[in-house]
Motif scaffolding. Structure first.
Motif, mmCIF file in Angstrom:
data_model
loop_
_atom_site.group_PDB
_atom_site.id
_atom_site.type_symbol
_atom_site.label_atom_id
_atom_site.label_comp_id
_atom_site.label_asym_id
_atom_site.label_seq_id
_atom_site.Cartn_x
_atom_site.Cartn_y
_atom_site.Cartn_z
ATOM 1 N N ILE A 152 0.521 -1.051 -0.242
ATOM 2 C CA ILE A 152 0.121 0.042 0.090
ATOM 3 C C ILE A 152 1.286 1.353 -0.375
ATOM 4 O O ILE A 152 0.172 2.225 -1.130
ATOM 5 C CB ILE A 152 -0.947 -0.129 1.710
ATOM 6 N N PHE A 153 1.945 1.824 0.614
ATOM 7 C CA PHE A 153 2.311 2.103 1.676
ATOM 8 C C PHE A 153 3.794 2.087 0.311
ATOM 9 O O PHE A 153 4.510 1.876 1.245
ATOM 10 C CB PHE A 153 2.915 2.905 2.637
ATOM 11 N N VAL A 154 3.632 2.159 -1.208
ATOM 12 C CA VAL A 154 4.693 1.229 -1.503
ATOM 13 C C VAL A 154 5.936 2.690 -1.991
ATOM 14 O O VAL A 154 6.522 3.860 -2.223
ATOM 15 C CB VAL A 154 4.518 1.163 -2.972
ATOM 16 N N LEU A 176 7.506 -0.026 8.682
ATOM 17 C CA LEU A 176 6.446 -0.422 8.779
ATOM 18 C C LEU A 176 5.482 -1.678 9.555
ATOM 19 O O LEU A 176 4.661 -1.756 10.017
ATOM 20 C CB LEU A 176 6.704 -1.188 7.728
ATOM 21 N N ALA A 177 7.061 -2.406 10.306
ATOM 22 C CA ALA A 177 7.103 -3.643 10.989
ATOM 23 C C ALA A 177 6.626 -2.976 12.266
ATOM 24 O O ALA A 177 5.659 -3.742 13.449
ATOM 25 C CB ALA A 177 7.919 -4.958 11.198
ATOM 26 N N GLY A 190 5.743 9.038 9.677
ATOM 27 C CA GLY A 190 6.647 8.382 9.873
ATOM 28 C C GLY A 190 7.165 7.356 7.916
ATOM 29 O O GLY A 190 7.807 8.098 7.872
ATOM 30 N N VAL A 191 6.523 7.278 7.332
ATOM 31 C CA VAL A 191 6.346 6.853 5.725
ATOM 32 C C VAL A 191 6.667 7.832 4.904
ATOM 33 O O VAL A 191 7.261 8.578 4.279
ATOM 34 C CB VAL A 191 4.800 6.116 4.902
ATOM 35 N N THR A 192 5.930 8.967 5.255
ATOM 36 C CA THR A 192 6.127 10.808 5.151
ATOM 37 C C THR A 192 7.357 11.447 4.799
ATOM 38 O O THR A 192 8.060 11.814 4.097
ATOM 39 C CB THR A 192 4.418 12.195 5.277
ATOM 40 N N LEU A 193 8.218 10.999 6.295
ATOM 41 C CA LEU A 193 9.156 11.742 6.621
ATOM 42 C C LEU A 193 10.250 10.537 6.396
ATOM 43 O O LEU A 193 11.167 11.124 6.292
ATOM 44 C CB LEU A 193 9.360 12.065 8.017
ATOM 45 N N HIS A 194 10.460 9.691 5.980
ATOM 46 C CA HIS A 194 11.345 8.860 5.988
ATOM 47 C C HIS A 194 12.022 9.177 4.712
ATOM 48 O O HIS A 194 11.525 8.935 3.312
ATOM 49 C CB HIS A 194 10.691 6.751 5.573
ATOM 50 N N LEU A 305 16.854 8.159 10.097
ATOM 51 C CA LEU A 305 16.468 9.004 10.681
ATOM 52 C C LEU A 305 15.407 10.116 9.941
ATOM 53 O O LEU A 305 15.197 10.068 8.580
ATOM 54 C CB LEU A 305 17.940 10.531 10.671
ATOM 55 N N PRO A 306 14.574 10.446 10.397
ATOM 56 C CA PRO A 306 13.424 10.758 9.568
ATOM 57 C C PRO A 306 13.914 12.329 8.766
ATOM 58 O O PRO A 306 15.129 13.287 9.815
ATOM 59 C CB PRO A 306 11.920 11.502 10.657
ATOM 60 N N MET A 307 13.985 13.014 8.037
ATOM 61 C CA MET A 307 13.918 13.881 6.990
ATOM 62 C C MET A 307 13.827 14.796 7.986
ATOM 63 O O MET A 307 12.563 15.274 9.112
ATOM 64 C CB MET A 307 12.903 14.328 6.318
ATOM 65 N N GLN A 308 14.398 16.351 8.250
ATOM 66 C CA GLN A 308 14.463 17.248 8.600
ATOM 67 C C GLN A 308 14.014 18.607 7.927
ATOM 68 O O GLN A 308 14.508 18.804 6.768
ATOM 69 C CB GLN A 308 16.146 17.912 9.761
ATOM 70 N N PRO A 309 13.077 19.372 8.266
ATOM 71 C CA PRO A 309 13.210 20.958 7.904
ATOM 72 C C PRO A 309 13.999 21.928 8.223
ATOM 73 O O PRO A 309 14.850 22.044 8.218
ATOM 74 C CB PRO A 309 11.674 21.800 8.790
#
Length: 610
Positions: A152-154, A176-177, A190-194, A305-309
């Motif tokens: 789904i979140f490909v 995802l897990a 989490g998906v948005t910022l990965h 690490l998640p993206m940073q602004p």
């Protein structure tokens, strides 16, 4: 209740009447013998039989094993789910780190990530081996749901950059897990910022409009986060059916909304340290690169690490049109200007999360991946209601949603209630995993480095984890193969990868696993077998030689949840009885096991998960 009793009695009467007919008048049926279960007991009260347990495990895991059936029968659905929800995630990144430690100078390809995935899915890791990482925790339900979420979140290795970043893909799958049983809102963030998603759908480095330089915010992620991850293209009723106005569907969003989300998502970049707040894309080419050994000041690889602004490149000056719907926190769906990148990203995700489409949209996608391609509107409505409120006022509780999907009456009884429309085509990769699990696939070293992890696995199965050809997955949820299915208005997503190539290649690959990679006969090839997964069919060979009927019945329960039709059973027994000791000698049992397994896993009845 009376109606349920009458249906059970009618089914019993019909079976009894058939049994009373003369043998010569009976024709083996293509349907299994019915045993109606939709009666007084709650769907969650089982399982009442081994077949019930095996069928549940086909939906909730990568395939039943004899030990799993016994354990589930002993503790019941509810306790089993509670156990699975409590098990921590088996992760791929620690395994890849361990493999690298064996030879720090060796190049690790994406095949090592596939090896880690196969080990977690098949349950093959052996933590007791000296030096072997203890990352096997038996989290079958979590891994099964994570695989569904990955479709789904490909993100995909087929992206030119991600093709050489197996740690990035492993980290994304671990996300995802980890969040499979958390809250959908947290998963979405989490998906948005990965960084893997940032690269795949080009949100990373997305910057505010600059007319002088002819720059406009990238719309790629803005489109897909709506179309594929949250609300879909058209307005939905609570039961997942399209909202109709004057007989026509209603679009969920338009171009102005796409532009609004694109602007809200501007200003995100790699999570590096040592760079100035307004520096873009970041200090040097070396720190901009996101694969090891480069790391930030905390010595954590930046792909984890998640993206940073970067505020200098965020659009903080324009109002942004987001989704407008009853109850939206933003009047008219408009996000007023003035917020920083973090605040506007949060507002945009909240706007998505609260949309009434999200519950039926996500519920339908997960039902399709786990249970059936064509859930009834009532099934979707019941599970979407749990997404909206888990019973304690919480929206988006994925653990509660997964539980509701698996214990819904339609999941447990749909094969009897809707025999002509219920079920789904088994994904070919799941056939492979089911065999490995059912027959205790193990290797001498504990590693898996045979055919299962070669780069062209997609050529055999039409799929491999995080190797989709596009963001639309290997198959689309609304795919209708031409013919009878389309004529009835039904969908069958997995049939999209059942093509001229895979319909031959998949049975050929399963043949190799069955006839070459087992503990009784593994001399098809001359390569080292220490890292090759071998299935244990030794115990069944003796049964096959002496009692082929009992063997077929055992595999009916283990692989087909007791749903084998009398016709199929008759065909299999005819084949096995034609194989004799005079012809095969001491190999009779082994060859019978191999032949019956090959026929079962490639049969139409097994291929459709009911």
């Amino acid at each position: 209740m009376v109606a349920g009793w009458l249906r059970r009695w009618s089914a019993w009467a019909a079976t009894a009447l058939l049994a009373a007919l003369p043998v010569h008048a009976q024709t083996p049926s293509h349907w299994p013998d019915a045993a109606f279960r939709a009666g007084f007991e709650a769907a969650s009260s089982g399982p009442d039989t081994d077949a019930d347990a095996a069928r549940f495990l086909a939906q909730a895991t990568f395939g039943a094993t004899e030990a799993d059936i016994e354990h589930l029968r002993a503790i019941g659905y509810e306790a089993w789910l509670a156990e699975q929800f409590a098990i921590p995630a088996t992760k791929q990144v620690p395994y890849m780190d361990w493999v690298r430690s064996l030879d720090p100078d060796a190049y690790l390809s994406d095949n090592v990530r596939l090896e880690a995935w196969n080990m977690a899915a098949a349950g093959t890791p052996d933590p007791s081996r000296p030096g072997f990482p203890a990352n096997a925790r038996g989290d079958q339900l979590r891994q099964r749901v994570a695989f569904a979420l990955s479709e789904i979140f490909v993100v995909s290795e087929k992206n030119g950059t991600l093709a050489y970043q197996p740690w990035a893909l492993a980290s994304y799958y671990d996300l995802l897990a980890e969040r499979a049983f958390g809250n959908y809102r947290d998963l979405l963030e989490g998906v948005t910022l990965h960084p893997a998603m940032g690269v795949y759908l080009s949100m990373i480095g997305n910057r505010r409009a600059d007319p002088e330089l002819n720059i406009r915010p990238d719309e790629n992620y803005a489109r897909e986060v709506m179309q594929l991850f949250s609300v879909g293209l058209v307005q939905l009723e609570p039961d997942g059916t399209p909202t109709l106005v004057g007989g026509a569907t209603v679009p969920t969003y338009g171009q102005a909304t796409v532009r609004g989300f694109a602007a809200a998502f501007t200003g995100w970049i790699w999570n590096n340290t040592g760079c100035g707040a307004d520096t873009y894309p970041c200090c040097t080419e070396e720190t901009y690169t996101w694969c090891g050994p480069w790391a930030n000041a905390d010595d954590r690889p930046i792909w984890q690490l998640p993206m940073q602004p970067v505020e200098a490149f965020h659009d903080a000056t324009s109002d942004k049109q987001l989704l407008d719907y009853p109850g939206a926190a933003l009047p008219g769906g408009v996000l007023m200007h003035g917020g920083d990148a973090q605040a506007e990203m949060q507002a945009a995700l909240d706007n998505l999360f609260r949309h009434p489409n999200v519950g039926p949209f996500v519920a339908t996608r997960l039902i399709q991946r786990l249970v059936t391609s064509n859930p009834s509107p009532d099934y979707v409505r019941r599970t979407a209601a749990v997404f909206a409120d888990d019973g304690s006022g919480v929206r988006g509780n994925l653990q509660a949603l997964v539980r509701a999907i698996l214990l819904d009456p339609e999941a447990r009884y749909g094969h009897w209630q809707k025999p002509t429309t219920f079920g789904k085509l088994r994904e070919p990769l799941l056939k492979n995993l089911h065999l490995w699990r059912a027959f205790q696939g193990r290797s001498q070293s504990g590693r898996i480095q045979n055919l299962s992890t070669w780069p062209w696995i997609e050529d055999w199965y039409g799929q491999a984890p995080l190797r989709s050809p596009s963001v639309f997955n290997f198959f689309q949820p609304a795919y209708r193969p031409p013919g009878a299915i389309a004529a009835q208005g039904l969908v069958a997503p997995e049939f999209q990868i059942l093509n001229d190539s895979t319909i031959v290649a998949t049975p050929n690959q399963l043949f190799i696993h069955l006839f070459c990679y087992n503990v009784l006969n593994h001399q098809c090839y001359t390569e080292s077998l220490s890292d090759t997964l071998l299935m244990d069919i030794q115990a069944d060979a003796q049964l096959a030689a002496g009692n082929p009927a009992a063997l077929v019945d055992a595999y009916d329960r283990l692989l087909m949840a007791g749903q084998m039709s009398p016709f199929m059973r008759s065909v299999l027994l005819t084949r096995l009885q034609a194989m004799t000791s005079a012809e095969l000698g001491e190999n009779l049992g082994r060859e019978r096991v191999q032949h019956v397994l090959y026929l079962i896993v490639n049969s139409p009845e097994y291929s459709i998960q009911k």
